[in-house]
Design a protein around this motif. Structure first.
Motif, PDB file in Angstrom:
ATOM      1  N   ASP A 120       0.833  -1.201   0.000  1.00  0.00           N
ATOM      2  CA  ASP A 120       0.000   0.000   0.000  1.00  0.00           C
ATOM      3  C   ASP A 120       0.865   1.247   0.000  1.00  0.00           C
ATOM      4  OD1 ASP A 120      -2.832  -1.004   0.224  1.00  0.00           O
ATOM      5  OD2 ASP A 120      -1.960  -1.986   1.976  1.00  0.00           O
ATOM      6  N   ARG A 121       0.282   2.349  -0.430  1.00  0.00           N
ATOM      7  CA  ARG A 121       1.007   3.621  -0.446  1.00  0.00           C
ATOM      8  C   ARG A 121       1.212   4.144   0.971  1.00  0.00           C
ATOM      9  NH1 ARG A 121      -2.066   3.653  -5.209  1.00  0.00           N
ATOM     10  NH2 ARG A 121      -0.771   4.096  -7.057  1.00  0.00           N
ATOM     11  N   ASP A 122       2.171   5.035   1.105  1.00  0.00           N
ATOM     12  CA  ASP A 122       2.436   5.609   2.421  1.00  0.00           C
ATOM     13  C   ASP A 122       1.286   6.504   2.855  1.00  0.00           C
ATOM     14  OD1 ASP A 122       3.618   8.787   2.210  1.00  0.00           O
ATOM     15  OD2 ASP A 122       3.442   7.623   0.359  1.00  0.00           O
ATOM     16  N   ASP A 123       1.016   6.536   4.141  1.00  0.00           N
ATOM     17  CA  ASP A 123      -0.084   7.346   4.680  1.00  0.00           C
ATOM     18  C   ASP A 123       0.189   8.838   4.549  1.00  0.00           C
ATOM     19  OD1 ASP A 123      -2.112   5.507   6.515  1.00  0.00           O
ATOM     20  OD2 ASP A 123      -0.125   4.629   6.272  1.00  0.00           O
ATOM     21  N   ALA A 124       1.443   9.244   4.698  1.00  0.00           N
ATOM     22  CA  ALA A 124       1.763  10.666   4.807  1.00  0.00           C
ATOM     23  C   ALA A 124       1.358  11.455   3.565  1.00  0.00           C
ATOM     24  CB  ALA A 124       3.252  10.842   5.082  1.00  0.00           C
ATOM     25  N   LEU A 125       1.739  10.999   2.386  1.00  0.00           N
ATOM     26  CA  LEU A 125       1.406  11.731   1.167  1.00  0.00           C
ATOM     27  C   LEU A 125       0.054  11.330   0.603  1.00  0.00           C
ATOM     28  CD1 LEU A 125       4.646  12.047   1.318  1.00  0.00           C
ATOM     29  CD2 LEU A 125       4.426  12.647  -1.081  1.00  0.00           C
ATOM     30  N   ASN A 126      -0.333  10.056   0.818  1.00  0.00           N
ATOM     31  CA  ASN A 126      -1.590   9.604   0.244  1.00  0.00           C
ATOM     32  C   ASN A 126      -2.804  10.223   0.922  1.00  0.00           C
ATOM     33  OD1 ASN A 126      -3.692   6.867  -0.135  1.00  0.00           O
ATOM     34  ND2 ASN A 126      -2.642   7.772  -1.888  1.00  0.00           N
ATOM     35  N   THR A 127      -2.667  10.663   2.175  1.00  0.00           N
ATOM     36  CA  THR A 127      -3.778  11.361   2.825  1.00  0.00           C
ATOM     37  C   THR A 127      -4.033  12.719   2.175  1.00  0.00           C
ATOM     38  OG1 THR A 127      -2.167  12.131   4.470  1.00  0.00           O
ATOM     39  CG2 THR A 127      -3.556  10.250   5.078  1.00  0.00           C
ATOM     40  N   GLY A 128      -3.031  13.254   1.458  1.00  0.00           N
ATOM     41  CA  GLY A 128      -3.231  14.516   0.748  1.00  0.00           C
ATOM     42  C   GLY A 128      -4.044  14.343  -0.513  1.00  0.00           C
ATOM     43  N   THR A 129      -3.790  13.249  -1.239  1.00  0.00           N
ATOM     44  CA  THR A 129      -4.568  12.942  -2.450  1.00  0.00           C
ATOM     45  C   THR A 129      -5.101  11.519  -2.334  1.00  0.00           C
ATOM     46  OG1 THR A 129      -2.521  12.294  -3.579  1.00  0.00           O
ATOM     47  CG2 THR A 129      -3.319  14.528  -3.938  1.00  0.00           C
ATOM     48  N   PRO A 130      -6.078  11.287  -1.433  1.00  0.00           N
ATOM     49  CA  PRO A 130      -6.612   9.937  -1.256  1.00  0.00           C
ATOM     50  C   PRO A 130      -7.227   9.413  -2.547  1.00  0.00           C
ATOM     51  CG  PRO A 130      -7.993  11.578  -0.152  1.00  0.00           C
ATOM     52  CD  PRO A 130      -6.750  12.281  -0.577  1.00  0.00           C
ATOM     53  N   ASN A 131      -6.998   8.148  -2.827  1.00  0.00           N
ATOM     54  CA  ASN A 131      -7.379   7.510  -4.094  1.00  0.00           C
ATOM     55  C   ASN A 131      -6.558   8.033  -5.268  1.00  0.00           C
ATOM     56  OD1 ASN A 131      -9.482   5.660  -3.260  1.00  0.00           O
ATOM     57  ND2 ASN A 131     -10.705   7.486  -2.828  1.00  0.00           N
ATOM     58  N   GLU A 132      -5.640   8.938  -4.984  1.00  0.00           N
ATOM     59  CA  GLU A 132      -4.665   9.470  -5.941  1.00  0.00           C
ATOM     60  C   GLU A 132      -5.285  10.284  -7.076  1.00  0.00           C
ATOM     61  OE1 GLU A 132      -4.427   5.565  -5.980  1.00  0.00           O
ATOM     62  OE2 GLU A 132      -4.126   6.181  -3.910  1.00  0.00           O
ATOM     63  N   ARG A 133      -6.570  10.240  -7.281  1.00  0.00           N
ATOM     64  CA  ARG A 133      -7.198  10.774  -8.485  1.00  0.00           C
ATOM     65  C   ARG A 133      -8.287  11.792  -8.172  1.00  0.00           C
ATOM     66  NH1 ARG A 133      -5.762   5.519  -8.811  1.00  0.00           N
ATOM     67  NH2 ARG A 133      -4.946   4.712 -10.795  1.00  0.00           N
ATOM     68  N   ASP A 134      -8.601  12.578  -9.209  1.00  0.00           N
ATOM     69  CA  ASP A 134      -9.709  13.521  -9.132  1.00  0.00           C
ATOM     70  C   ASP A 134     -10.024  13.979 -10.555  1.00  0.00           C
ATOM     71  OD1 ASP A 134     -11.650  15.317  -8.172  1.00  0.00           O
ATOM     72  OD2 ASP A 134     -10.441  15.743  -6.392  1.00  0.00           O
ATOM     73  N   ILE A 135     -11.108  14.725 -10.697  1.00  0.00           N
ATOM     74  CA  ILE A 135     -11.470  15.277 -12.006  1.00  0.00           C
ATOM     75  C   ILE A 135     -10.847  16.660 -12.143  1.00  0.00           C
ATOM     76  CG2 ILE A 135     -13.341  16.008 -13.527  1.00  0.00           C
ATOM     77  CD1 ILE A 135     -15.141  14.017 -12.201  1.00  0.00           C
ATOM     78  N   GLY A 136     -10.108  16.875 -13.216  1.00  0.00           N
ATOM     79  CA  GLY A 136      -9.481  18.175 -13.402  1.00  0.00           C
ATOM     80  C   GLY A 136      -8.871  18.329 -14.770  1.00  0.00           C
ATOM     81  N   ILE A 137      -8.090  19.387 -14.905  1.00  0.00           N
ATOM     82  CA  ILE A 137      -7.391  19.670 -16.152  1.00  0.00           C
ATOM     83  C   ILE A 137      -5.947  20.039 -15.808  1.00  0.00           C
ATOM     84  CG2 ILE A 137      -8.179  22.088 -16.157  1.00  0.00           C
ATOM     85  CD1 ILE A 137      -8.188  21.857 -19.256  1.00  0.00           C
ATOM     86  N   PHE A 138      -4.990  19.495 -16.568  1.00  0.00           N
ATOM     87  CA  PHE A 138      -3.581  19.640 -16.241  1.00  0.00           C
ATOM     88  C   PHE A 138      -2.784  19.941 -17.506  1.00  0.00           C
ATOM     89  CE2 PHE A 138      -5.610  16.515 -13.528  1.00  0.00           C
ATOM     90  CZ  PHE A 138      -5.368  17.029 -12.254  1.00  0.00           C
ATOM     91  N   LEU A 139      -1.905  20.911 -17.416  1.00  0.00           N
ATOM     92  CA  LEU A 139      -0.962  21.213 -18.492  1.00  0.00           C
ATOM     93  C   LEU A 139       0.363  20.556 -18.138  1.00  0.00           C
ATOM     94  CD1 LEU A 139      -0.114  22.785 -21.073  1.00  0.00           C
ATOM     95  CD2 LEU A 139       0.491  24.695 -19.547  1.00  0.00           C
ATOM     96  N   MET A 140       0.900  19.739 -19.067  1.00  0.00           N
ATOM     97  CA  MET A 140       2.130  18.992 -18.803  1.00  0.00           C
ATOM     98  C   MET A 140       3.162  19.287 -19.883  1.00  0.00           C
ATOM     99  SD  MET A 140       0.526  15.292 -17.720  1.00  0.00           S
ATOM    100  CE  MET A 140      -0.618  15.157 -16.328  1.00  0.00           C
ATOM    101  N   TYR A 141       4.403  19.389 -19.445  1.00  0.00           N
ATOM    102  CA  TYR A 141       5.503  19.617 -20.385  1.00  0.00           C
ATOM    103  C   TYR A 141       6.677  18.729 -20.013  1.00  0.00           C
ATOM    104  CZ  TYR A 141       9.763  21.569 -22.342  1.00  0.00           C
ATOM    105  OH  TYR A 141      10.980  21.703 -22.978  1.00  0.00           O
ATOM    106  N   ALA A 142       7.273  18.094 -21.008  1.00  0.00           N
ATOM    107  CA  ALA A 142       8.519  17.342 -20.823  1.00  0.00           C
ATOM    108  C   ALA A 142       9.242  17.285 -22.155  1.00  0.00           C
ATOM    109  CB  ALA A 142       8.232  15.933 -20.319  1.00  0.00           C
ATOM    110  N   PRO A 143      10.532  17.631 -22.203  1.00  0.00           N
ATOM    111  CA  PRO A 143      11.307  17.503 -23.439  1.00  0.00           C
ATOM    112  C   PRO A 143      11.329  16.052 -23.909  1.00  0.00           C
ATOM    113  CG  PRO A 143      12.508  18.767 -21.784  1.00  0.00           C
ATOM    114  CD  PRO A 143      11.329  18.172 -21.093  1.00  0.00           C
ATOM    115  N   THR A 144      11.573  15.857 -25.190  1.00  0.00           N
ATOM    116  CA  THR A 144      11.566  14.514 -25.774  1.00  0.00           C
ATOM    117  C   THR A 144      12.513  13.572 -25.047  1.00  0.00           C
ATOM    118  OG1 THR A 144      10.983  15.415 -27.937  1.00  0.00           O
ATOM    119  CG2 THR A 144      11.930  13.205 -27.893  1.00  0.00           C
ATOM    120  N   GLU A 145      13.702  14.055 -24.697  1.00  0.00           N
ATOM    121  CA  GLU A 145      14.675  13.209 -24.013  1.00  0.00           C
ATOM    122  C   GLU A 145      14.167  12.782 -22.645  1.00  0.00           C
ATOM    123  OE1 GLU A 145      17.838  10.897 -23.162  1.00  0.00           O
ATOM    124  OE2 GLU A 145      17.339  11.798 -25.106  1.00  0.00           O
TER     125      GLU A 145
END
Length: 400
Positions: free
Chosen positions: A157-182
């Protein structure tokens, strides 16, 4: 059948081209190419995995449980199908990528049900797909352990400390992501080479989401905001090291017991740092977060905004004997703060876990873990639990 159809098409169109000068060879070639062109639904791939558990071996205290992680711990529990998932994913054209994951699971009342665990859609803003926008049900980019798939994680199971911040890890939203090809190539390498990476959630991610957690409706007019920066370094000897900083904030509406007084719309804000040394063959990971969140205050008998802190440290090792892969690990975690998804319960946790994962082939994994736990929960003046104990946990994972 499709090949036979194309052969007949070639013969008929070549004959037609010979008789009718209005049909060119180029047009015949285009028709042939079109006949082989994949439809969008032919680009969708399937994968999945399932977890089967038993947690009662060597159990020293049947009252020790973990309602937010493994619901098969504790009294009157037996064999447990933790999850069974089937994922539909793929690039339906040059711009759009889809990922939909239904899930069989068990809720806090031990009721079996199906839910939509993921349903997001990436739209590429550039031809090289370095910039993209994700909308739908997705993991919130906060914490390495939260983003790492349950099919890749060593501990059960995931650690309690960070997972209590985003329980179930997921939510409905919109996210802008950037990462270079490398960097995107490195994210892919970290998962495809059994190094237990998170996958590609961007080198930089920024977004907004409802904040009430997975499959729960929004309860106020304040969206949560999140930003994360992570970078996977690759040293000259091939060693991967990833460092991350992340932050989120918003207002969370807590469900509380009728006996608890005060308002329930509270500040929910955290900052976290992560350092991951990937197991090549020895690995190490540590994450820690601090912040403020809703928590039950027993002195005032109300939900208050209080400080929180906690994290974990883990050492792991990857070793092969022939085709058999072994992944032993040791993890220590602690957390002091509220559990917003569980009536803001005041929580104080310290836990050791010693385990190993054995994978004889790609379709099957077996994990055995020994846990030493000390857990305190309190959500009302009378509802307080302080349990300590040890137990052996077993999990079989089937990949398909």
């Amino acid at each position: 059948m499709k090949i036979l159809f194309v052969l007949l098409l070639i013969i008929s169109q070549v004959a037609l081209a010979q008789k009718n000068e209005g049909v060119t060879v180029a047009e015949v070639q285009k028709m042939i190419n079109d006949s082989f062109a994949s439809k969008w639904y032919e680009k969708i791939q399937l994968k999945g995995y399932a977890h089967f558990r038993y947690n009662r071996l060597g159990e020293s205290n049947s009252k020790l449980n973990c309602p937010s992680c493994d619901k098969s711990m504790g009294d009157k529990q037996g064999f447990f199908l933790r999850r069974a998932r089937l994922t539909f994913f793929g690039e339906i054209n040059d711009k759009v990528y889809i990922y939909i994951q239904p899930d069989y699971a068990t809720d806090a009342n031990n009721q079996n049900y199906f839910q939509l665990r993921d349903a997001y859609f990436d739209y590429a803003l550039s031809e090289n797909k370095e910039w993209r926008v994700r909308s739908g049900i997705s993991k919130v980019p906060f914490g390495f352990d939260n983003l790492q798939s349950s099919s890749n994680r060593g501990p059960l199971d995931r650690d309690d400390a960070l997972n209590t911040g985003t329980p179930n890890e997921r939510d409905i939203g919109i996210f802008l992501m950037y990462a270079p090809t490398e960097v995107r190539k490195r994210f892919k390498e970290l998962t495809s080479n059994n190094l237990k990476g998170t996958g590609d959630y961007g080198m930089i991610a920024i977004g907004a989401y409802n904040g009430q957690s997975l499959n729960k409706k929004e309860e106020n007019n304040d969206l949560h905001r999140v930003v994360r920066f992570t970078y996977p370094f690759k040293l000259k000897n091939g060693q991967f090291i990833e460092a991350s900083l992340q932050h989120y904030e918003g207002k969370y509406v807590v469900t509380k017991d009728a006996s608890v007084t005060g308002t329930t719309d509270k500040l929910d804000s955290r900052q976290a740092a992560s350092l991951i040394v990937y197991p090549q063959p020895i690995g190490f990971q540590v994450e820690y977060n601090v912040g403020q969140g809703p928590e039950y205050d027993r002195v005032q008998n109300k939900i208050a905004t209080k400080n929180l802190k906690g994290g974990y440290a883990q050492i792991n090792y990857q070793h092969y004997i022939g085709d058999h892969r072994f992944f032993p690990y040791v993890r220590y975690q602690e957390y002091k703060g509220g559990r917003k998804l569980e009536n803001g319960a005041a929580t104080d946790i310290r836990e050791w876990e010693f385990g190993t994962e054995w994978q004889p082939h790609g379709a099957f994994e077996l994990t055995a873990a020994y846990a030493i736990s000390d857990r305190i929960y309190q959500s009302t003046a009378t509802n307080r639990s302080h349990q300590t104990g040890n137990l052996i946990r077993l999990q079989a994972q089937f990949n398909y």
